[in-house]
Design a protein around this motif. Structure first.
Motif, mmCIF file in Angstrom:
data_model
loop_
_atom_site.group_PDB
_atom_site.id
_atom_site.type_symbol
_atom_site.label_atom_id
_atom_site.label_comp_id
_atom_site.label_asym_id
_atom_site.label_seq_id
_atom_site.Cartn_x
_atom_site.Cartn_y
_atom_site.Cartn_z
ATOM 1 N N ALA A 88 30.298 65.433 26.043
ATOM 2 C CA ALA A 88 29.272 66.466 26.128
ATOM 3 C C ALA A 88 29.853 67.749 26.726
ATOM 4 O O ALA A 88 29.478 68.859 26.326
ATOM 5 N N MET A 89 30.777 67.609 27.689
ATOM 6 C CA MET A 89 31.448 68.789 28.241
ATOM 7 C C MET A 89 32.198 69.530 27.141
ATOM 8 O O MET A 89 32.187 70.761 27.071
ATOM 9 N N HIS A 90 32.868 68.774 26.276
ATOM 10 C CA HIS A 90 33.609 69.396 25.181
ATOM 11 C C HIS A 90 32.666 70.103 24.211
ATOM 12 O O HIS A 90 32.982 71.176 23.698
ATOM 13 N N LYS A 91 31.508 69.512 23.964
ATOM 14 C CA LYS A 91 30.525 70.134 23.084
ATOM 15 C C LYS A 91 30.015 71.443 23.681
ATOM 16 O O LYS A 91 29.873 72.453 22.979
ATOM 17 N N VAL A 92 29.762 71.452 24.980
ATOM 18 C CA VAL A 92 29.305 72.661 25.655
ATOM 19 C C VAL A 92 30.380 73.748 25.587
ATOM 20 O O VAL A 92 30.085 74.927 25.317
ATOM 21 N N ALA A 93 31.635 73.364 25.821
ATOM 22 C CA ALA A 93 32.731 74.325 25.743
ATOM 23 C C ALA A 93 32.829 74.927 24.346
ATOM 24 O O ALA A 93 33.063 76.140 24.183
ATOM 25 N N GLU A 94 32.628 74.096 23.337
ATOM 26 C CA GLU A 94 32.692 74.565 21.953
ATOM 27 C C GLU A 94 31.575 75.567 21.651
ATOM 28 O O GLU A 94 31.815 76.625 21.051
ATOM 29 N N ILE A 95 30.362 75.248 22.067
ATOM 30 C CA ILE A 95 29.216 76.118 21.791
ATOM 31 C C ILE A 95 29.339 77.452 22.516
ATOM 32 O O ILE A 95 29.026 78.511 21.957
ATOM 33 N N LEU A 96 29.794 77.411 23.766
ATOM 34 C CA LEU A 96 29.882 78.630 24.568
ATOM 35 C C LEU A 96 31.181 79.396 24.349
ATOM 36 O O LEU A 96 31.328 80.524 24.830
ATOM 37 N N GLY A 97 32.121 78.786 23.639
ATOM 38 C CA GLY A 97 33.381 79.465 23.362
ATOM 39 C C GLY A 97 34.233 79.669 24.589
ATOM 40 O O GLY A 97 34.847 80.731 24.763
#
Length: 242
Positions: A88-97
């Motif tokens: 989920a941390m990786h998903k957040v990083a992806e969305i926020l760039g």
């Protein structure tokens, strides 16, 4: 000439301990270790509703400042599934760039981010000085007994996770017990039993002080502001009222 070597007694040299309490160490604060339920392949996707919420939050910030929504994004993850796996941390990083490291830094610094499953209901007992003076050790023992889990562990049925925390921020209402977002203040052992039993039975205990006082008012009752406040202009010179 005075010299330390001449007068010092070697057997008197020692180090003084400033704390006698046992050190509580945890690798969870700074280190991630892959496990069957927490690794890069752990499935996670925002629900459509939460994705809409996150997009709305991001729009509150100027262009190029999406990273400002980091805390809100992780909070949405936690409210959706109850904790924040590394996927989920990786998903957040992806969305926020943002680099993944920025998300790791936030998640490991703020203890409100649950990086492992803490039970359906996360029960936190404040153990900082005001609560300790007011008997947090007794409250912790009562919580462990009522929840069926020791501090730092989850009950066998997965319903409760118990944890000792530092300063819940309600020192005037010590001792304090926090369950998810709800604060229970001025708690006694009987209050602990009532709160946990109510949750077990599917209820939601009313939050706030259990002693009957309103918010953080004095436990002995109001000692000031007991009458109607004076009207605007009270005490001013007549010339200033024109």
């Amino acid at each position: 000439m005075f010299t330390l070597k001449k007068y010092a007694l070697p057997n008197l040299v020692h180090f003084r301990k400033f704390s006698l309490t046992a050190a509580l160490s945890s690798d969870e604060l700074v280190v991630h270790r892959d496990s069957p339920d927490n690794n890069e392949t752990t499935p996670f996707e925002f629900t459509d509703a939460n994705m809409t919420r996150l997009e709305a939050i991001i729009k509150n910030y100027p262009v190029g400042c999406k990273r400002s929504a980091l805390g809100a994004a992780l909070d949405l993850v936690q409210r959706q599934i109850g904790w924040v796996p590394i996927s989920a941390m990786h998903k957040v990083a992806e969305i926020l760039g943002v680099p993944r490291m920025r998300v790791y830094e936030y998640s490991t610094f703020y203890t409100m981010v649950k990086r492992s499953f803490k039970g359906k209901y996360h029960v936190k007992v404040c153990t900082t000085t005001p609560c300790m003076i007011m008997g947090s050790d007794i409250i912790m023992a009562a919580v462990e007994e009522a929840c069926g889990a020791k501090a730092g562990h989850v009950s066998p049925d997965g319903l409760f996770g118990v944890e000792a925390v530092q300063c819940a921020g309600a020192c005037a209402n010590a001792p304090v017990l926090v369950v998810e977002d709800d604060y229970y203040e001025d708690v006694t052992v009987c209050d602990v039993q009532d709160i946990i039993c109510t949750i077990k039975n599917g209820g939601i205990p009313p939050a706030g002080p259990r002693s009957g006082r309103f918010a953080a008012e004095p436990s002995c009752g109001l000692t000031s502001l007991c009458s109607e406040p004076p009207r605007p202009g009270h005490g001013l010179q007549h010339a200033l009222l024109k």
